[in-house]
Write a protein that holds these residues in place. Structure first.
Motif, short mmCIF file in Angstrom:
data_model
loop_
_atom_site.label_atom_id
_atom_site.label_comp_id
_atom_site.label_asym_id
_atom_site.label_seq_id
_atom_site.Cartn_x
_atom_site.Cartn_y
_atom_site.Cartn_z
N GLN A 40 0.86 -1.18 0.00
CA GLN A 40 0.00 0.00 0.00
C GLN A 40 0.90 1.23 0.00
O GLN A 40 1.88 1.30 0.75
CB GLN A 40 -0.91 0.06 1.22
CG GLN A 40 -1.82 1.29 1.16
CD GLN A 40 -2.51 1.59 2.46
OE1 GLN A 40 -1.92 1.47 3.53
NE2 GLN A 40 -3.76 2.00 2.37
N PHE A 42 0.53 5.34 0.45
CA PHE A 42 -0.40 6.36 0.97
C PHE A 42 0.30 7.71 0.96
O PHE A 42 1.46 7.82 1.37
CB PHE A 42 -0.80 5.98 2.41
CG PHE A 42 -1.65 7.01 3.10
CD1 PHE A 42 -3.01 7.10 2.85
CD2 PHE A 42 -1.09 7.88 4.01
CE1 PHE A 42 -3.79 8.04 3.49
CE2 PHE A 42 -1.86 8.84 4.66
CZ PHE A 42 -3.22 8.91 4.40
N LYS A 44 0.37 11.60 2.39
CA LYS A 44 -0.09 12.33 3.57
C LYS A 44 -0.40 13.79 3.25
O LYS A 44 0.05 14.69 3.96
CB LYS A 44 0.98 12.24 4.67
CG LYS A 44 1.21 10.83 5.17
CD LYS A 44 2.33 10.77 6.20
CE LYS A 44 1.89 11.39 7.50
NZ LYS A 44 2.88 11.19 8.58
N SER A 101 -4.42 6.74 -1.91
CA SER A 101 -3.62 5.53 -1.78
C SER A 101 -3.86 4.59 -2.95
O SER A 101 -4.89 4.66 -3.62
CB SER A 101 -3.90 4.81 -0.46
OG SER A 101 -5.20 4.25 -0.46
N GLN A 103 -3.06 0.25 -3.89
CA GLN A 103 -2.68 -1.04 -3.34
C GLN A 103 -2.31 -1.95 -4.51
O GLN A 103 -3.04 -2.04 -5.49
CB GLN A 103 -3.85 -1.62 -2.55
CG GLN A 103 -3.44 -2.71 -1.62
CD GLN A 103 -4.48 -2.96 -0.56
OE1 GLN A 103 -4.96 -2.04 0.07
NE2 GLN A 103 -4.82 -4.22 -0.37
N LEU A 133 5.17 10.23 1.72
CA LEU A 133 4.48 8.97 1.45
C LEU A 133 4.75 7.99 2.57
O LEU A 133 5.82 8.00 3.18
CB LEU A 133 4.98 8.34 0.15
CG LEU A 133 4.78 9.10 -1.15
CD1 LEU A 133 5.33 8.29 -2.32
CD2 LEU A 133 3.33 9.46 -1.38
#
Length: 140
Positions: A40, A42, A44, A101, A103, A133
């Motif tokens: 994953q 992501f 911020k 995000s 995946q 990230l």
């Protein structure tokens, strides 16, 4: 089961869509220990986003930027949140539409992306600093 996580800062990118697959992989080499799992990624931030798309033809990234700017224009008269400039509220809307995000399956220690797929940083601000990230890999 393995769990690996790392937070890092990307270099500043100009507004647009940028392939960051190799950067992400360089930050979390431990995925090579995972036979079957997930990664994953992501971001911020609320004015940049992530997606997966075409990694070969750079015109795809240009078309993404053009389309998003037409779909979510700057200086719309109904925007109230404009404290940081005309790209401020549109950047938030674009980030909400694109997502924060992605995946990706891990198979035999490698990302199991399609032949023409790459991870994009979608930078929606004119003068953004480096984005943070968090990457998390897990599996057996």
């Amino acid at each position: 089961m393995y769990w690996f996580q790392k937070e890092f800062k990307l270099k500043p990118f100009k507004r647009g869509f940028h392939i960051i697959t190799d950067t992400v992989l360089n930050e979390i080499p431990d995925i090579e220990k995972i036979d079957i799992g997930m990664l994953q990624v992501f971001i911020k931030h609320t004015s940049a986003s992530l997606t997966i798309n075409e990694n070969a033809d750079p015109t795809v990234r240009v078309d993404f930027e053009s389309h998003m700017n037409k779909m979510v224009p700057e200086d719309a008269p109904y925007y109230i949140h404009t404290y940081e400039g005309s790209d401020d509220m549109p950047a938030h809307i674009k980030a909400a539409l694109m997502g924060v995000s992605v995946q990706i399956p891990i198979t035999n220690g490698r990302l199991n992306l399609g032949v023409w797929q790459g991870i994009y940083l979608c930078e929606h601000r004119n003068n953004a600093s480096g984005r943070r990230l968090v990457v998390t890999a897990y599996g057996n």
